[in-house]
Design a protein around this motif. Structure first.
Motif, PDB file in Angstrom:
ATOM      1  N   TYR A  84     -14.120  -0.505  -2.791  1.00 17.92           N
ATOM      2  CA  TYR A  84     -12.630  -0.315  -2.111  1.00 17.92           C
ATOM      3  C   TYR A  84     -12.713   0.778  -2.826  1.00 17.92           C
ATOM      4  O   TYR A  84     -13.086   1.591  -4.304  1.00 17.92           O
ATOM      5  CB  TYR A  84     -11.721  -0.674  -2.072  1.00 17.92           C
ATOM      6  CG  TYR A  84     -10.674  -0.331  -1.244  1.00 17.92           C
ATOM      7  CD1 TYR A  84     -11.333  -0.945  -0.049  1.00 17.92           C
ATOM      8  CD2 TYR A  84     -10.072  -0.203  -1.556  1.00 17.92           C
ATOM      9  CE1 TYR A  84      -9.920  -0.147   1.261  1.00 17.92           C
ATOM     10  CE2 TYR A  84      -8.927   0.650  -0.525  1.00 17.92           C
ATOM     11  CZ  TYR A  84      -8.990  -0.052   0.937  1.00 17.92           C
ATOM     12  OH  TYR A  84      -7.951   0.335   1.800  1.00 17.92           O
ATOM     13  N   ILE A 107      -6.767  -2.003  -6.675  1.00 11.44           N
ATOM     14  CA  ILE A 107      -6.476  -3.388  -5.172  1.00 11.44           C
ATOM     15  C   ILE A 107      -6.146  -4.034  -6.637  1.00 11.44           C
ATOM     16  O   ILE A 107      -7.324  -4.547  -7.380  1.00 11.44           O
ATOM     17  CB  ILE A 107      -7.688  -3.580  -4.629  1.00 11.44           C
ATOM     18  CG1 ILE A 107      -8.461  -2.850  -3.697  1.00 11.44           C
ATOM     19  CG2 ILE A 107      -6.783  -4.971  -4.790  1.00 11.44           C
ATOM     20  CD1 ILE A 107      -9.583  -3.541  -2.989  1.00 11.44           C
ATOM     21  N   VAL A 145      -2.511  -2.471  -4.016  1.00 14.19           N
ATOM     22  CA  VAL A 145      -3.517  -1.344  -2.941  1.00 14.19           C
ATOM     23  C   VAL A 145      -3.439  -0.055  -3.433  1.00 14.19           C
ATOM     24  O   VAL A 145      -1.887   0.802  -3.199  1.00 14.19           O
ATOM     25  CB  VAL A 145      -3.553  -1.303  -1.389  1.00 14.19           C
ATOM     26  CG1 VAL A 145      -5.232  -0.649  -1.130  1.00 14.19           C
ATOM     27  CG2 VAL A 145      -3.915  -2.952  -1.474  1.00 14.19           C
ATOM     28  N   TYR A 170     -17.194  -1.317   3.194  1.00 11.99           N
ATOM     29  CA  TYR A 170     -16.498  -0.596   3.063  1.00 11.99           C
ATOM     30  C   TYR A 170     -17.240   0.913   3.083  1.00 11.99           C
ATOM     31  O   TYR A 170     -17.669   1.226   1.999  1.00 11.99           O
ATOM     32  CB  TYR A 170     -15.003  -0.106   1.857  1.00 11.99           C
ATOM     33  CG  TYR A 170     -14.136   0.354   2.458  1.00 11.99           C
ATOM     34  CD1 TYR A 170     -13.805   0.736   3.151  1.00 11.99           C
ATOM     35  CD2 TYR A 170     -14.292   0.887   0.983  1.00 11.99           C
ATOM     36  CE1 TYR A 170     -12.727   1.351   3.101  1.00 11.99           C
ATOM     37  CE2 TYR A 170     -12.878   2.348   1.357  1.00 11.99           C
ATOM     38  CZ  TYR A 170     -12.308   2.384   2.247  1.00 11.99           C
ATOM     39  OH  TYR A 170     -11.120   3.171   2.104  1.00 11.99           O
ATOM     40  N   THR A 214       0.788  -1.191  -0.492  1.00  7.60           N
ATOM     41  CA  THR A 214      -0.406  -0.016   0.218  1.00  7.60           C
ATOM     42  C   THR A 214       0.942   1.470  -0.020  1.00  7.60           C
ATOM     43  O   THR A 214       1.971   1.111   0.247  1.00  7.60           O
ATOM     44  CB  THR A 214      -1.034   0.252   1.027  1.00  7.60           C
ATOM     45  OG1 THR A 214      -0.084  -0.003   2.500  1.00  7.60           O
ATOM     46  CG2 THR A 214      -1.878  -1.700   1.239  1.00  7.60           C
ATOM     47  N   PHE A 222      -7.961  -3.379   5.843  1.00  6.29           N
ATOM     48  CA  PHE A 222      -9.023  -2.515   4.310  1.00  6.29           C
ATOM     49  C   PHE A 222     -10.101  -1.429   5.238  1.00  6.29           C
ATOM     50  O   PHE A 222     -11.090  -1.167   4.407  1.00  6.29           O
ATOM     51  CB  PHE A 222      -9.776  -3.422   3.391  1.00  6.29           C
ATOM     52  CG  PHE A 222      -8.286  -4.076   2.766  1.00  6.29           C
ATOM     53  CD1 PHE A 222      -8.394  -3.391   1.337  1.00  6.29           C
ATOM     54  CD2 PHE A 222      -7.938  -5.137   2.817  1.00  6.29           C
ATOM     55  CE1 PHE A 222      -7.163  -3.809   0.512  1.00  6.29           C
ATOM     56  CE2 PHE A 222      -7.557  -6.212   1.701  1.00  6.29           C
ATOM     57  CZ  PHE A 222      -6.571  -5.026   0.621  1.00  6.29           C
ATOM     58  N   LEU A 273     -13.412  -7.285  -3.696  1.00  5.14           N
ATOM     59  CA  LEU A 273     -13.360  -6.396  -3.123  1.00  5.14           C
ATOM     60  C   LEU A 273     -13.041  -4.279  -3.559  1.00  5.14           C
ATOM     61  O   LEU A 273     -13.580  -3.638  -3.156  1.00  5.14           O
ATOM     62  CB  LEU A 273     -11.377  -6.298  -2.022  1.00  5.14           C
ATOM     63  CG  LEU A 273     -11.639  -5.430  -0.448  1.00  5.14           C
ATOM     64  CD1 LEU A 273     -13.452  -6.188  -0.061  1.00  5.14           C
ATOM     65  CD2 LEU A 273      -9.935  -6.264  -0.391  1.00  5.14           C
TER      66      LEU A 273
END
Lengths: 537, 205
Positions: free
Chosen positions: A163, A167, A178, A114, A70, A97, A159
């Motif tokens: 998000y 990703i 990420v 999220y 990340t 995350f 994901l």
């Protein structure tokens, strides 16, 4: 007398009641879980009450990890193998995350949220729904020691839907990238016996340090994805990631002399050439492997295409309503394509059969592999129980069906084998039957270009472009597609398929599609030769 | 003992044996036979038979995908027996306008399940010899069977198709059958009134 007979009679009576007892037990224990019918015959139970594992699912001690890169840094995400499937703990993902996870017994699933966007993941079927999309995971989540485990593919496939940063799960490298972090992909291959070429995409600042017996490349990046191609002779004995993040180590063989490196950057990638020297370069046959882009330094590269007219001989394939045979249509079109390519593009074209003969499915892909073809096109004509179904379709290999085998194949194990003069060297081992997995991105691109060209010239099926688990594609160690030219069970299609006009148009479309594909790959606008994610949606 | 006494005792003994036989042999036998008839494997038209709903897969009207419907099939006590019932039902012709993805005449020769949950479905040779030869029909035939087994039996992890007892590369030259295949609803599009992928496997859904 009664007394003497009493014992056997009682036993017999007991035995006579046994079937009743057994039946009652069988009904109450309900050994066969039946997905929908069970609701009527047994009280509904929460899927979260289900046992940890279904069937033979059992955790194995074998474990590894993914590296999550990340903008903040690197994190290690433990991976557990459950019944061969790589799984990660949902708790770990939630922490990493910042996800909120809730069990939803009524919806038979897990709710993963999220920033207000939610994923509902079915605990029994592995079907994820998020942002209006449904994604079928290869295995459902599993509960282990009060933690939910989800398949690793969840990270790259589901994901990203909720998000706010990209990703990317680079499966072959075991990386999850990420956000906008530069993780260069370094593709290595031996160009000649004495020349190793590393392609770095995107271009990334790096330093090269020469140490005894090895070269250390240090990239200005938190991680590197290394895609080792075939290595040449024994000058380079190995290629691996260094212990420090963002380093690649080139291990030199004992006979390799000091080296010189040159770098040139163009088209969003840096080409780093490592020139090695040895007194007598050993003559060694080139190994199977991706061979893109063409080799400008080792003579003129001639593009090779292997065309595979489907079926043949005793295997007539599909049969038309008017009697046309698939094996004849495919051979006719293949011959036209061959003539067109030779005329217009000057490539080498090889047919898996040039006459009405039986050819084994394995032999077809093997011919392409042995001739180091740059592309493999299998030609077919379709049939349906519904006469109305018509139109052409283009397929690339789908790997969902192969489960973990595909993952293992795409991760191409590098194995050390002993050499004749002592010592060892490393070989890039790909299981023959899954060779195609490494070329899936390029195969998809080839399927797309051919489909686009076909669409301009011939009637298409509503499902014009799709993945399918086709046997003939699995073993091809190069971009490979299967083209269904039309349906022989549709009278209009059958008339077209046997006509010269249609066969010429189809051949034209395939030649244009192949030419456009090669151009895209040559100019670096196509995907790299080896792909990181074998999984295609 | 006088002859009359002997006759009386013998008569009593014979009576006792007869009563004993009726009580301990004939009645339990009759009772057991009756019980077996109601709970054992029975013919499909037996009124007391337990039946379950199973989701079965057929070629949709557009011919491009599998449509699924729920049909009643006999209940069975074991995974193997239930899988067999499901496959047998899947091989039956569907109600119109659906069409069977499997060639007519295809029979289930045998079925077994290994300890890892892989269901081996051994079909008769018609599945190959009577096939249309099209790759689309081949995909639909393979996944009609694979999905029928795996969707209805969560304990069935994957399906390995066999033909006449042998492993085969393909049914008609296209779909790779060298591996057990998992459930795949990609080829089962929405049926119109509902989407199977949204309902399958959700208990009580």
């Amino acid at each position: 007398m009664m007394r003497r007979l009493g014992h056997p009679l009682t036993a017999r009576r007991f035995l006579a009641t046994l079937p009743v007892l057994v039946t009652i037990f069988a009904v109450s224990s309900r050994p066969v879980p039946l997905s929908r019918a069970s609701a009527a015959s047994a009280p509904p139970r929460s899927p979260l009450d289900q046992p940890v594992s279904q069937g033979a699912t059992r955790p194995s001690p074998e474990a590894d990890a993914l590296v999550v890169v990340t903008p903040e840094g690197r994190r290690v995400l433990p991976v557990v193998r459950v019944d061969g499937h790589p799984m990660v703990a949902l708790d770990d993902l939630a922490a990493l995350f910042r996800l909120a996870v809730r069990e939803e017994p009524l919806a038979a699933g897990l709710s993963i949220t999220y920033q207000g966007r939610s994923i509902l993941l079915g605990t029994s079927d592995g079907l994820a729904s998020a942002e209006g999309r449904l994604i079928q995971l290869s295995v459902p989540p599993t509960r282990q020691a009060r933690r939910w485990l989800v398949p690793v593919e969840f990270i790259g496939r589901v994901l990203p839907l909720v998000y706010d940063q990209p990703i990317a799960h680079r499966r072959a490298a075991g990386l999850v990238v990420v956000g906008n972090v530069n993780v260069p992909r370094v593709t290595a291959r031996a160009e000649t016996q004495t020349r190793l070429v590393l392609e770095i995409a995107p271009p990334t600042p790096h330093t090269i340090v020469q140490e005894p017996g090895r070269l250390v490349l240090r990239f200005d990046a938190p991680a590197v994805e290394l895609v080792p191609g075939p290595l040449s002779g024994d000058l380079v004995s190995g290629l691996k990631l260094g212990d420090a993040p963002g380093t690649v180590i080139i291990e030199l063989g004992p006979r390799a002399a000091p080296v010189q490196t040159t770098a040139e950057t163009a088209e969003q990638r840096t080409r780093l050439t490592v020139a090695l020297s040895a007194a007598t370069p050993p003559a060694e046959p080139e190994r199977l492997g991706p061979r893109l882009p063409p080799e400008p330094l080792s003579g003129v590269h001639v593009d090779t295409v292997v065309l595979d007219p489907g079926h043949g001989g005793e295997d007539v394939g599909a049969r038309g309503v008017g009697g046309a045979l698939e094996k004849d249509v495919t051979l006719g079109v293949a011959r036209r394509i061959k003539a067109l390519i030779e005329q217009r593009l000057g490539w080498r074209v090889i047919l898996t059969r040039t006459a009405d003969q039986t050819v084994d499915l394995d032999a077809r892909a093997a011919l392409a592999n042995n001739n180091k073809a740059d592309a493999f096109v299998s030609l077919h004509a379709n049939a349906s129980v519904r006469p109305a179904v018509m139109g052409a379709e283009v397929f690339y290999l789908s790997v969902d069906e192969y489960g973990d085998e595909a993952g293992r194949a795409s991760a191409a194990s590098v194995e050390e084998v002993p050499t004749a003069g002592g010592g060892s060297r490393r070989l890039d081992i790909v299981r023959w039957e899954m060779a195609q997995v490494r070329h899936l991105q390029q195969s998809t691109l080839l399927a797309e270009t051919i489909q686009e060209e076909l669409r301009k010239r011939v009637p298409m099926n509503p499902r014009g472009l799709q993945p399918a688990p086709f046997r003939v594609l699995a073993g091809a160690n190069m971009p490979a597609v299967l083209v269904e030219l039309g349906f022989l069970t549709n009278p209009d299609d059958e008339r077209r398929l046997t006509s010269e006009e249609f066969q010429n148009q189809a051949a034209q479309a395939l030649v244009e599609g192949l030419a456009r594909f090669r151009e895209l790959v040559r100019t670096g606008r196509g995907p790299a030769a080896r792909t990181s994610s074998g999984g295609l949606r | 003992m006088k002859p009359r006494q002997v006759a009386a005792v013998s008569g009593l003994a014979a009576l006792a044996v007869a009563v004993g036989w009726v009580l301990f042999v004939a009645l339990p036998r009759w009772y057991a036979a009756g019980s077996l008839e109601t709970v054992g494997p029975s013919t499909p038209d037996h009124p007391a038979e337990r039946r379950i709903q199973a989701r079965l897969f057929y070629v949709a009207e557009d011919g491009l995908r599998l449509a699924s419907i729920e049909r009643e099939i006999p209940y069975a006590d074991t995974l193997v027996a239930q899988a067999r019932r499901i496959v047998e039902a899947q091989l039956e012709p569907p109600p119109p306008p659906l069409a069977s993805a499997l060639p007519s005449g295809t029979r289930l020769r045998d079925l077994f399940v290994d300890e890892s949950g892989i269901v081996y479905v051994n079909l008769s040779g018609e599945v190959t010899s009577q096939h249309t030869g099209g790759s689309l029909d081949e995909i639909l035939a393979v996944y009609a069977l694979v999905n029928a087994v795996t969707v209805n039996l969560p304990a069935a992890r994957a399906v390995q198709l066999l033909v006449d007892g042998r492993e085969v590369d393909t049914l008609a030259g296209h779909v790779d059958l060298r591996h057990p295949l998992r459930k795949n609803l990609k080829w089962a599009g929405p049926t119109g009134e509902e989407s199977p992928s949204a309902t399958v496997g959700m208990p009580g859904g």
